[in-house]
Every structure is written in structure tokens, then in C-alpha cells.
Design an enzyme around this catalytic site. Structure first.
Site, mmCIF file in Angstrom:
data_model
loop_
_atom_site.group_PDB
_atom_site.id
_atom_site.type_symbol
_atom_site.label_atom_id
_atom_site.label_comp_id
_atom_site.label_asym_id
_atom_site.label_seq_id
_atom_site.Cartn_x
_atom_site.Cartn_y
_atom_site.Cartn_z
ATOM 1 N N HIS A 72 0.831 -1.231 -0.035
ATOM 2 C CA HIS A 72 0.135 -0.003 -0.156
ATOM 3 C C HIS A 72 0.679 1.211 0.018
ATOM 4 O O HIS A 72 1.686 1.340 0.797
ATOM 5 C CB HIS A 72 -0.895 0.120 1.221
ATOM 6 N N TYR A 200 -9.347 5.730 7.186
ATOM 7 C CA TYR A 200 -9.387 5.906 8.629
ATOM 8 C C TYR A 200 -10.416 7.075 8.799
ATOM 9 O O TYR A 200 -10.407 8.087 7.969
ATOM 10 C CB TYR A 200 -8.170 6.448 9.223
ATOM 11 N N PRO A 292 -4.326 0.635 18.996
ATOM 12 C CA PRO A 292 -3.969 0.175 17.734
ATOM 13 C C PRO A 292 -4.198 1.271 16.365
ATOM 14 O O PRO A 292 -3.660 0.804 15.328
ATOM 15 C CB PRO A 292 -5.098 -0.796 17.409
ATOM 16 N N LYS A 296 1.186 -0.169 15.338
ATOM 17 C CA LYS A 296 2.218 -0.208 15.598
ATOM 18 C C LYS A 296 2.752 -1.291 16.686
ATOM 19 O O LYS A 296 3.919 -1.683 16.646
ATOM 20 C CB LYS A 296 2.811 1.177 16.453
ATOM 21 N N TYR A 384 4.106 6.644 9.922
ATOM 22 C CA TYR A 384 3.105 5.504 9.650
ATOM 23 C C TYR A 384 3.833 4.288 9.020
ATOM 24 O O TYR A 384 3.751 3.276 9.306
ATOM 25 C CB TYR A 384 1.956 5.804 8.686
HETATM 26 C C1 PHB Z 1 -6.057 -3.957 10.902
HETATM 27 O O1 PHB Z 1 -6.251 -4.344 9.775
HETATM 28 O O2 PHB Z 1 -6.441 -4.907 11.802
HETATM 29 C C2 PHB Z 1 -5.705 -2.722 11.372
HETATM 30 C C3 PHB Z 1 -5.117 -1.779 10.359
HETATM 31 C C4 PHB Z 1 -4.621 -0.510 10.817
HETATM 32 C C5 PHB Z 1 -4.607 -0.347 11.936
HETATM 33 C C6 PHB Z 1 -5.212 -0.834 13.070
HETATM 34 C C7 PHB Z 1 -5.753 -2.249 12.788
HETATM 35 O O3 PHB Z 1 -4.332 1.160 12.512
#
Ligand code: PHB
Ligand code: APR
Length: 389
Positions: A72, A200, A292, A296, A384
Site C-alpha cells: 500500500h 481512517y 491500535p 504499531k 506510519y
Molecule cells: C487492522 O487491519 O486490523 C488494522 C489496520 C490498521 C490499524 C489498526 C488495525 O491502524
């Protein structure tokens, strides 16, 4: 039994460290409280930094990851009914890898088996002895028999609720913690993702995240109250709430399906310092937790493993203690930067129940600034994709 490094916990930290040490000819035994199936039943995030991939390459367990993962080049942030792309590739020339962390654990387990490494599953009542002296020892019960392992070092890779951190005298540790007033309700579903990249979502009704494991499997999250219970969330209710937090165009792409997993996780920031006590080293979730947002957790565990692996190799190859002496300082320097980033992403995107009108306007200004400033976007991108080791 005698080994050079006794590793407590067969999560990603313990298995990765074990694998890297085996490659260097450093003997180790992994003791895990649960069964292997139980360890593999835990669903974790799915974003892997390229630095973590390089470490998996070094451990020789990245074949399937390279075949099956997705690359990505960015993420999207949805705010005020509009989706904004954050183009990592263009901003900083890097990307992230999408691959389930549970799959990494599976690959590490297979690698360990192929390398002939010893793992004791369902090891009960694991205890650490003499951890501040020159001859540490670990005892446990397996098949009803008391057993003991003598070792040079102990790696506490046993997660937030493990025994290793609990064995360090309280006076020797300083703990820092923030508990957030909400959780994440997550579902996994075998339907294609709503978009090519993660979205997000900052919304009045609360944060949401549209993530994925592959082109056929989606992972969705909703910010929820801490009192919320999974039983109260039918799949229909989940999709309805998720759609209400998405713009109409994105919501139209949402393919609902029967969830194959559904769970609620609380959000916490936590760091215990230092990450070493005598001959015991704390690694991964045993020493620190991040919320989450930004995924990280595993990536930080991997950088701890990298520093400890280097320290142990320097000890056994060159007889120098410098790497081990420096482990906690190096690991914590990176941990705190990831703590800062995870906290700031969480603060930026969630709805805080106690926030005032002023707080919400500042949060909005923060988002507007981020999405219109190349410098701010580059900073997000840099964090990130993962700061250097
Ligand atoms: C996930 O795919 O579980 C996931 C992806 C990004 C995040 C948190 C969880 O920031
Ligand atoms: N004895 C033996 N094993 C134990 C004990 C104990 N007393 N207590 C816990 N364990 C085991 C757990 O059962 C678990 O399998 O230690 C392991 C710890 O694994 P994780 O909790 O996954 O922690 P870690 O390996 O540090 O993983 C770090 O990876 O998947 C991500 O997001 C996840 O942030 C986490 C990161």
C-alpha cells in the site's frame, strides 16, 4: 535442561527472536502458556513496516508474505464527508505491507519447526529465578511434571499480562500509562474491501476504520463505549453503524457479509522502563502497549527483537556487553516515538466523551491543518511507514 536464551511467550516477539538466534547458532527454548492453536486464534492488526519485513527476511520466514501480501502506497483519511489520500510514496518514497499478523505468527511457527527449535506449548506455572544474578533459571510444569531450564539470559516476550514483567521488583520499574475512554469493536468478513487502501474515518458518531487482510477479506472497526458488549452487535447493526460513519459513495461500496470474527478491544498506552533487569530483557507487549490506531504493536515488538538480537550476537561472538547494556535505551527511544504517534493518531481521529466544544474545534483544526500541509502529511507518512531502527 540447559539453553543459552530462555524465551517466555510464543507470540510474534518470542518466535521472531528465537528464529533469529537459531540462525546465529544461539540455542533457545520457547515456553508458551497456551496451545499453538490458541495462539493462532488471536486476530491482530495487519500493517507491516518494511523494516519489519526485512527482519522477517533475515529470519528466513518471509516467503509467503512476499507472495501473498499487498503493498500500500498510502492511506485515506475521511473527514467532513470527504476522503483525503495520504500518498506515502509521493511524500517520502516509501510504502507499507498489508499482511495479517496472525499469518506472521503462523509463518514463524512453521520456520521454528523446520529449524528444529524447541517450543513447549501449554507450559504451566512458568517462574523466573535468580534473574538479578549470573545464573538465571526458569521453572514450569508440563504434562504434570516440574521442569527446570538453566540459561544465560531470559527474554520476557510474554505480552502485557505475562509473568516476566511481574517478576521484576516494582521498585526497579517505572510504568507510564494512559487508558482511553473507548474501545474498538472489530469484525472480519470474507468480502472485498470497500477501497484499495485503508480508510481512517473521523466522524461525529465516532472513529471507524475500513481495513483488509487481502483482496477478498475485509476488517472493519468502530469506536465504541467501554461498556459495549459484542452480543449486542448483530452483523446488521454493525454495518448500519459503519455506513452511517462513511460518506454515501463509500457506504455504497460496502459489501456486507457474515462476520467470521467479532470482538471488542480496549485502547491503552503503556510503557515500563527500563526494559532490562539483570539478565532478563522485556520485549514487545511485555514492556509496552500502544492503541491500535496506526498498527504499531507488532512493528515495535520487531524493533525490540532487532536490538536484543544484535546485543546477544555481540555478546556471544565478541564477548562484549555493549549491545546488551544499550538494549533498553535503544529500544525505548523508538518505543516512545511510536507511543507518541499512536497516541496522536488516536487523539486526532476519535470522539472523546469528555471533550469540550473548544477541544473539538482544536481537533478539527488539527485535521484541517494536517490535510492541507505537505509538511504535516510527510510527518504522518514518515511515522506510519515506520521510523528507522
Ligand atoms: C487492522 O487491519 O486490523 C488494522 C489496520 C490498521 C490499524 C489498526 C488495525 O491502524
Ligand atoms: N508463561 C508463558 N507464556 C505466556 C505467559 C506465561 N506466564 N503469559 C503470557 N504468555 C504468552 C501468551 O500466551 C502469548 O502467546 O506470551 C505470548 C505473548 O504474545 P503477544 O501478546 O502477542 O505479545 P508479543 O509477542 O510481544 O506481540 C507483540 O504483536 O500481534 C502483535 O499486536 C500484537 O502488539 C502485539 C505484538
Amino acid at each position: 535442561m540447559r539453553t543459552q536464551v530462555a524465551i517466555i511467550g510464543a507470540g510474534p516477539s518470542g518466535l521472531l527472536l528465537g528464529q533469529l538466534l537459531l540462525k546465529e547458532g544461539i540455542s533457545n527454548v520457547v515456553l508458551e502458556r497456551q496451545s499453538g492453536e490458541h495462539v493462532l486464534s488471536r486476530i491482530r492488526a495487519g500493517i507491516i513496516e518494511t523494516g519489519t519485513v526485512e527482519l522477517l527476511d533475515a529470519a528466513g520466514v518471509s516467503g509467503r508474505l512476499h507472495r501473498e501480501s499487498l503493498i500500500h502506497d498510502g492511506i485515506e483519511i475521511a473527514f467532513g464527508g470527504t476522503r483525503h489520500r495520504v500518498n506515502f510514496r509521493e511524500l517520502i518514497g516509501r510504502a507499507v505491507v498489508v499482511y495479517g499478523q496472525t499469518e506472521i505468527t503462523r509463518d514463524l511457527m512453521a520456520g521454528r519447526e523446520a529449524a528444529g527449535g524447541t517450543t513447549v506449548y501449554q507450559a504451566q506455572d512458568v517462574r523466573l529465578h535468580g534473574i538479578d544474578g549470573p545464573h538465571p533459571r526458569v521453572t514450569y510444569r508440563s504434562d504434570g511434571i516440574e521442569r527446570s531450564i538453566e540459561c544465560d539470559f531470559i527474554a520476557g516476550c510474554d505480552g502485557f499480562r505475562g509473568v516476566s514483567r511481574a517478576c521484576v521488583p516494582q521498585s526497579a520499574l517505572t510504568c507510564y500509562e494512559r487508558i482511553y475512554p473507548f474501545g474498538w469493536l472489530g469484525i472480519m468478513v470474507d468480502k472485498p474491501p470497500v477501497s484499495d487502501e485503508l480508510i481512517y474515518v473521523s466522524h461525529e458518531r465516532g472513529f471507524a476504520l475500513c481495513s483488509m487482510r487481502s483482496r477478498e477479506r475485509s476488517r472493519f472497526y468502530l469506536q465504541c463505549n467501554l461498556e459495549e458488549r459484542v452480543e449486542n452487535w448483530s452483523d446488521e447493526r454493525f454495518y448500519e453503524e459503519l455506513a452511517s460513519r462513511l460518506d454515501p459513495d463509500t457506504a455504497a461500496h460496502l459489501q456486507s457479509g457474515h462476520s467470521i470474527e467479532k470482538s471488542i478491544a480496549p485502547l491503552r498506552s503503556f510503557v515500563a522502563e527500563p526494559m532490562r533487569y539483570g539478565r532478563t530483557f522485556l520485549v514487545g507487549d511485555a514492556a509496552h502497549i500502544v492503541p491500535p490506531t496506526g498498527a504499531k504493536g507488532l512493528n515495535l515488538a520487531a524493533s525490540d527483537v532487532y536490538y536484543l538480537w544484535q546485543g546477544l550476537v555481540t555478546h556471544y561472538r565478541q564477548g562484549s556487553e555493549n549491545g546488551l547494556e544499550d538494549y533498553s535505551r535503544r529500544a525505548l527511544a523508538r518505543v516512545w516515538k511510536a507511543e507518541r504517534f499512536s497516541w496522536s493518531m488516536t487523539s486526532l481521529l476519535h470522539r472523546f466523551p469528555e471533550s469540550s466544544g473548544f477541544d473539538r474545534r482544536i481537533q478539527q483544526a488539527d485535521l484541517e491543518y494536517l490535510l492541507t500541509s505537505r509538511a504535516a502529511l510527510a510527518s504522518l507518512a514518515e511515522n506510519y511507514v515506520g521510523l528507522p531502527l
